[in-house]
Design a protein around this motif. Sequence first.
Motif, PDB file in Angstrom:
ATOM      1  N   LEU A 139       0.855  -1.184   0.000  1.00 59.58           N
ATOM      2  CA  LEU A 139       0.000   0.000   0.000  1.00 59.58           C
ATOM      3  C   LEU A 139       0.897   1.242   0.000  1.00 59.58           C
ATOM      4  CD1 LEU A 139      -3.232   0.615   0.791  1.00 59.58           C
ATOM      5  CD2 LEU A 139      -2.101   1.671   2.734  1.00 59.58           C
TER       6      LEU A 139
ATOM      7  N   ARG B 233      -0.351   6.553   3.451  1.00 59.01           N
ATOM      8  CA  ARG B 233      -1.317   7.654   3.333  1.00 59.01           C
ATOM      9  C   ARG B 233      -1.054   8.723   4.397  1.00 59.01           C
ATOM     10  NH1 ARG B 233      -2.815   4.338  -0.381  1.00 59.01           N
ATOM     11  NH2 ARG B 233      -5.010   3.928  -0.815  1.00 59.01           N
TER      12      ARG B 233
ATOM     13  N   GLU C 204      -3.203  10.181   6.232  1.00 60.08           N
ATOM     14  CA  GLU C 204      -4.008   9.989   7.452  1.00 60.08           C
ATOM     15  C   GLU C 204      -3.329   9.029   8.431  1.00 60.08           C
ATOM     16  OE1 GLU C 204      -5.169   9.598   4.321  1.00 60.08           O
ATOM     17  OE2 GLU C 204      -6.380   7.779   4.100  1.00 60.08           O
TER      18      GLU C 204
ATOM     19  N   PRO D  47      -4.805  -1.805   9.456  1.00 62.68           N
ATOM     20  CA  PRO D  47      -5.141  -3.065   8.785  1.00 62.68           C
ATOM     21  C   PRO D  47      -5.933  -2.789   7.501  1.00 62.68           C
ATOM     22  CG  PRO D  47      -6.687  -2.658  10.548  1.00 62.68           C
ATOM     23  CD  PRO D  47      -5.709  -1.511  10.579  1.00 62.68           C
ATOM     24  N   PRO D  48      -6.106  -3.793   6.660  1.00 61.35           N
ATOM     25  CA  PRO D  48      -7.037  -3.615   5.542  1.00 61.35           C
ATOM     26  C   PRO D  48      -8.420  -3.381   6.150  1.00 61.35           C
ATOM     27  CG  PRO D  48      -5.756  -5.660   5.313  1.00 61.35           C
ATOM     28  CD  PRO D  48      -5.558  -5.152   6.714  1.00 61.35           C
TER      29      PRO D  48
ATOM     30  N   VAL E 219      -6.396   3.405  -6.638  1.00 60.20           N
ATOM     31  CA  VAL E 219      -6.426   2.517  -5.466  1.00 60.20           C
ATOM     32  C   VAL E 219      -6.627   1.070  -5.921  1.00 60.20           C
ATOM     33  CG1 VAL E 219      -7.608   2.015  -3.283  1.00 60.20           C
ATOM     34  CG2 VAL E 219      -7.211   4.389  -3.969  1.00 60.20           C
TER      35      VAL E 219
ATOM     36  N   ALA F 166      -4.229  -5.650   0.769  1.00 57.13           N
ATOM     37  CA  ALA F 166      -3.878  -4.548   1.671  1.00 57.13           C
ATOM     38  C   ALA F 166      -5.089  -3.687   1.984  1.00 57.13           C
ATOM     39  CB  ALA F 166      -2.772  -3.691   1.058  1.00 57.13           C
ATOM     40  N   LEU F 167      -6.174  -3.907   1.263  1.00 54.93           N
ATOM     41  CA  LEU F 167      -7.331  -3.005   1.358  1.00 54.93           C
ATOM     42  C   LEU F 167      -8.586  -3.663   1.919  1.00 54.93           C
ATOM     43  CD1 LEU F 167      -6.953  -1.461  -2.219  1.00 54.93           C
ATOM     44  CD2 LEU F 167      -6.520  -0.255  -0.067  1.00 54.93           C
TER      45      LEU F 167
ATOM     46  N   GLU G 213      -5.841   2.253  12.953  1.00 53.02           N
ATOM     47  CA  GLU G 213      -6.482   3.168  12.014  1.00 53.02           C
ATOM     48  C   GLU G 213      -7.825   2.561  11.633  1.00 53.02           C
ATOM     49  OE1 GLU G 213      -4.072   4.889   8.868  1.00 53.02           O
ATOM     50  OE2 GLU G 213      -5.801   4.868   7.516  1.00 53.02           O
TER      51      GLU G 213
HETATM   52  N1  GLN Z   1      -7.140   4.568   3.368  1.00 51.08           N
HETATM   53  C1  GLN Z   1      -7.114   3.551   2.351  1.00 51.08           C
HETATM   54  C2  GLN Z   1      -7.920   3.993   1.186  1.00 51.08           C
HETATM   55  O1  GLN Z   1      -7.682   4.900   0.603  1.00 51.08           O
HETATM   56  C3  GLN Z   1      -7.554   2.213   2.896  1.00 51.08           C
HETATM   57  C4  GLN Z   1      -6.435   1.660   3.683  1.00 51.08           C
HETATM   58  C5  GLN Z   1      -6.813   0.494   4.506  1.00 51.08           C
HETATM   59  O2  GLN Z   1      -7.637  -0.345   4.160  1.00 51.08           O
HETATM   60  N2  GLN Z   1      -6.191   0.442   5.621  1.00 51.08           N
HETATM   61  O3  GLN Z   1      -8.782   3.609   0.572  1.00 51.08           O
END
Ligand code: GLN
Length: 294
Positions: free
Chosen positions: A98, A101, A103, A203-204, A218, A225-226, A256
Amino acid sequence: MAEPIGIVTARDALSAATRRLGEAGIPSARLDAEVLLMHVLGIKREHLYAHPERRLDFSEYERYQAVLERRLTRLPVAYITGKKEFMSLEFIVDEHVLIPRPETEILVEEVTSRLKISPHKARPAIVADIGTGSGAIAVSIAWFLKTVKVIATDISADALTIARQNSEKHQVDHRVEFLQGDLVSPLAGRGLEHKLAAIVSNPPYLSRRAMAVVPPEVAKEPKSALFGGEQGLDFSFTILEDSRRYLTPGGFVALEAGYGQAKILAEFAKDVLGYDEVGIVLDLAGIERVVIAS
Ligand code: GLN
Ligand code: SAM
């Protein structure tokens, strides 16, 4: 050797590229065109702006067109340049991880500030980062807290290869250990019960519905990872549940969370799992982004 005769100025190459990316519907066309040109020319933004009349030679021009073609397939810029900045550190990335990000910086800031004031002075604190990906979280924690030891896990061997490279790049490899396996299970059998000051994870967490509407960039990131299961919460629940046996008495889990997930996770942690204190931290957009349970 004589200087090759340049075929186009940086300014002209940039405006043509911006137009091309823009017409293809790429929202960040100008920025992307710039970053990719800086990448091809191996220069910084200051240089690009100071010398807009600089001419691209034929090979530079060809390489610029080639990276633009890749961007037009909606491949993220970071996968093309092979790097992404996170916590003011440069991370190596590829299509197995990933892209870190902004955030997630909130998560790292929250964790590092808590660890700074926590009473783990006697022995170096041990922290685990679950699903480390590029190693963004693990490496930046080790970088900002010079005595902390970090254990970073991931199910993906390819991700761990990149994470290891990042720990070496930032010279924290002697304090970060990498373990492959499912969530917190690689911690078992290592004498770590009630030894960890913190367990951290991004985590995803995308739900099936969220997965269906991700932007094309994305969609180029690893699905593993998502995707966090039907509601996106599968990994988060398991991490909260399994972390308890590894935390020191004052230790905490920091996760997160996706949009709308933080309250659900906080309630689960407190009411079902019996964590004493549970808090939620907002991101810069005011979204409940990080859940902390101790
Ligand atoms: N923030 C991610 C997104 O853009 C998702 C990341 C995650 O699943 N931890 O979509
Ligand atoms: N920590 C990185 C970051 O914040 O940029 C990457 C986070 S990414 C959202 C989630 C990571 O969890 C991916 O690297 C993925 O490979 C990993 N992962 C997915 N399933 C896993 C599992 N069952 N056990 C461990 N890691 C897993």
